[in-house]
Design a protein around this motif. Structure first.
Motif, mmCIF file in Angstrom:
data_model
loop_
_atom_site.group_PDB
_atom_site.id
_atom_site.type_symbol
_atom_site.label_atom_id
_atom_site.label_comp_id
_atom_site.label_asym_id
_atom_site.label_seq_id
_atom_site.Cartn_x
_atom_site.Cartn_y
_atom_site.Cartn_z
ATOM 1 N N VAL A 254 0.861 -1.180 0.000
ATOM 2 C CA VAL A 254 0.000 0.000 0.000
ATOM 3 C C VAL A 254 0.896 1.228 0.000
ATOM 4 O O VAL A 254 2.013 1.201 0.508
ATOM 5 N N ASN A 255 0.393 2.306 -0.598
ATOM 6 C CA ASN A 255 1.135 3.570 -0.581
ATOM 7 C C ASN A 255 0.432 4.542 0.374
ATOM 8 O O ASN A 255 -0.505 4.184 1.074
ATOM 9 N N GLY A 256 0.882 5.776 0.389
ATOM 10 C CA GLY A 256 0.342 6.757 1.313
ATOM 11 C C GLY A 256 -1.113 7.100 1.088
ATOM 12 O O GLY A 256 -1.806 7.532 2.016
ATOM 13 N N PHE A 257 -1.603 6.920 -0.111
ATOM 14 C CA PHE A 257 -2.993 7.254 -0.398
ATOM 15 C C PHE A 257 -3.962 6.253 0.222
ATOM 16 O O PHE A 257 -5.164 6.476 0.239
ATOM 17 N N HIS A 258 -3.443 5.156 0.744
ATOM 18 C CA HIS A 258 -4.275 4.186 1.451
ATOM 19 C C HIS A 258 -4.745 4.762 2.793
ATOM 20 O O HIS A 258 -5.745 4.319 3.342
ATOM 21 N N TYR A 259 -4.016 5.753 3.302
ATOM 22 C CA TYR A 259 -4.319 6.388 4.585
ATOM 23 C C TYR A 259 -4.726 7.827 4.322
ATOM 24 O O TYR A 259 -3.883 8.653 4.012
ATOM 25 N N PHE A 260 -6.007 8.132 4.445
ATOM 26 C CA PHE A 260 -6.465 9.475 4.113
ATOM 27 C C PHE A 260 -5.831 10.532 5.014
ATOM 28 O O PHE A 260 -5.249 11.497 4.532
ATOM 29 N N LEU A 261 -5.941 10.365 6.319
ATOM 30 C CA LEU A 261 -5.473 11.388 7.250
ATOM 31 C C LEU A 261 -3.951 11.525 7.223
ATOM 32 O O LEU A 261 -3.422 12.630 7.174
ATOM 33 N N GLN A 262 -3.248 10.409 7.248
ATOM 34 C CA GLN A 262 -1.797 10.450 7.360
ATOM 35 C C GLN A 262 -1.084 10.441 6.014
ATOM 36 O O GLN A 262 0.116 10.673 5.961
ATOM 37 N N GLY A 263 -1.799 10.216 4.943
ATOM 38 C CA GLY A 263 -1.186 10.186 3.618
ATOM 39 C C GLY A 263 -1.745 11.248 2.697
ATOM 40 O O GLY A 263 -1.063 12.208 2.342
ATOM 41 N N THR A 264 -3.000 11.093 2.320
ATOM 42 C CA THR A 264 -3.613 12.001 1.349
ATOM 43 C C THR A 264 -3.679 13.437 1.868
ATOM 44 O O THR A 264 -3.305 14.378 1.163
ATOM 45 N N LEU A 265 -4.142 13.624 3.087
ATOM 46 C CA LEU A 265 -4.265 14.971 3.646
ATOM 47 C C LEU A 265 -2.897 15.644 3.768
ATOM 48 O O LEU A 265 -2.744 16.816 3.423
ATOM 49 N N THR A 266 -1.907 14.914 4.249
ATOM 50 C CA THR A 266 -0.565 15.494 4.383
ATOM 51 C C THR A 266 0.031 15.813 3.015
ATOM 52 O O THR A 266 0.752 16.791 2.864
ATOM 53 N N LEU B 206 1.734 19.786 11.711
ATOM 54 C CA LEU B 206 0.651 18.834 11.444
ATOM 55 C C LEU B 206 1.123 17.712 10.517
ATOM 56 O O LEU B 206 0.856 16.527 10.775
ATOM 57 N N ILE B 207 1.829 18.074 9.466
ATOM 58 C CA ILE B 207 2.352 17.062 8.536
ATOM 59 C C ILE B 207 3.277 16.103 9.278
ATOM 60 O O ILE B 207 3.168 14.883 9.149
ATOM 61 N N ALA B 208 4.207 16.657 10.067
ATOM 62 C CA ALA B 208 5.153 15.811 10.795
ATOM 63 C C ALA B 208 4.430 14.912 11.799
ATOM 64 O O ALA B 208 4.735 13.718 11.897
ATOM 65 N N LEU B 209 3.486 15.468 12.533
ATOM 66 C CA LEU B 209 2.742 14.683 13.520
ATOM 67 C C LEU B 209 2.022 13.506 12.861
ATOM 68 O O LEU B 209 2.103 12.366 13.328
ATOM 69 N N LEU B 210 1.322 13.770 11.777
ATOM 70 C CA LEU B 210 0.523 12.724 11.141
ATOM 71 C C LEU B 210 1.389 11.647 10.487
ATOM 72 O O LEU B 210 1.152 10.448 10.683
ATOM 73 N N ILE B 211 2.388 12.039 9.718
ATOM 74 C CA ILE B 211 3.205 11.036 9.029
ATOM 75 C C ILE B 211 4.067 10.257 10.018
ATOM 76 O O ILE B 211 4.192 9.031 9.919
ATOM 77 N N LEU B 212 4.666 10.942 10.980
ATOM 78 C CA LEU B 212 5.496 10.230 11.957
ATOM 79 C C LEU B 212 4.663 9.307 12.843
ATOM 80 O O LEU B 212 5.151 8.263 13.280
ATOM 81 N N SER B 213 3.399 9.655 13.081
ATOM 82 C CA SER B 213 2.545 8.750 13.849
ATOM 83 C C SER B 213 2.317 7.458 13.068
ATOM 84 O O SER B 213 2.306 6.369 13.648
ATOM 85 N N ARG B 214 2.160 7.544 11.757
ATOM 86 C CA ARG B 214 1.998 6.338 10.938
ATOM 87 C C ARG B 214 3.288 5.525 10.934
ATOM 88 O O ARG B 214 3.277 4.299 10.982
ATOM 89 N N LEU B 215 4.425 6.212 10.916
ATOM 90 C CA LEU B 215 5.711 5.512 10.951
ATOM 91 C C LEU B 215 5.876 4.765 12.275
ATOM 92 O O LEU B 215 6.292 3.606 12.294
ATOM 93 N N LEU B 216 5.530 5.413 13.377
ATOM 94 C CA LEU B 216 5.715 4.799 14.687
ATOM 95 C C LEU B 216 4.669 3.722 14.991
ATOM 96 O O LEU B 216 4.985 2.696 15.587
ATOM 97 N N ILE B 217 3.436 3.956 14.593
ATOM 98 C CA ILE B 217 2.370 2.988 14.859
ATOM 99 C C ILE B 217 2.530 1.765 13.971
ATOM 100 O O ILE B 217 2.372 0.637 14.416
ATOM 101 N N GLY B 218 2.830 1.989 12.710
ATOM 102 C CA GLY B 218 2.998 0.885 11.776
ATOM 103 C C GLY B 218 1.686 0.217 11.430
ATOM 104 O O GLY B 218 0.611 0.789 11.582
ATOM 105 N N GLU B 219 1.790 -0.980 10.943
ATOM 106 C CA GLU B 219 0.648 -1.817 10.610
ATOM 107 C C GLU B 219 0.831 -3.139 11.333
ATOM 108 O O GLU B 219 1.946 -3.616 11.495
#
Length: 161
Positions: free
Chosen positions: A46-58, A99-112
């Protein structure tokens, strides 16, 4: 490029990294074989567009930051307002970058999450977008700390448009 300050170059570079990283792989899932059975290497990405808040919005916010920087520096016929509502442009960059850093880094830290049959790993796109997010936030902080020409006017609260 000489019209751009160092902070703006850092933000632009970060915006390009977020832009490109969102299209690349953020996570890859691979199915493990059962003991004695070969599954055949089933995998999915999956790419970033799979995650609206942390990918598409950022991605959209990063494009907006880059567009404002480019317009202010290279398109003199377009007159943007001196402030963005109650915020100066430097403050708006700071909010957007944070906001961009918070959202993308949260996806990096949380993972899947995977399970005992599926291995999930982070992809190059997530790392690239994370570095870009950090660059935007750092550039915005430098611009805010630099008190450059587009900071809020002194002598009272900023005026709206």
């Amino acid at each position: 490029m000489k019209k751009l300050k160092t902070s703006e170059l850092v933000m632009l570079g970060g915006a390009v990294a977020v832009f490109l990283g969102t299209f690349l792989t953020w996570f890859k899932a691979e199915v493990k074989g059962f003991e004695g059975f070969d599954v055949g290497g089933a995998s999915s990405t999956v790419n970033g567009f799979h995650y609206f808040l942390q990918g598409t919005l950022t991605w959209i916010i990063a494009i907006a930051v880059a567009a404002v920087i480019i317009i202010k520096a290279f398109v003199p016929n377009v007159k943007l307002p001196d402030t963005l509502g109650p915020l100066s442009w430097a403050q708006a960059y700071l909010v957007a970058g944070g906001l961009i850093a918070l959202l993308i880094l949260s996806r990096l830290l949380i993972g899947e999450s995977g399970n005992s049959f599926v291995d999930v790993s982070r992809g190059i796109g997530l790392y690239l977008a994370s570095l870009g997010a950090i660059a935007i936030a750092v550039g915005a902080f430098l611009k805010y700390q630099g008190k450059e020409e587009d900071a809020a006017p002194s002598g009272g609260p900023p005026t709206a448009f």
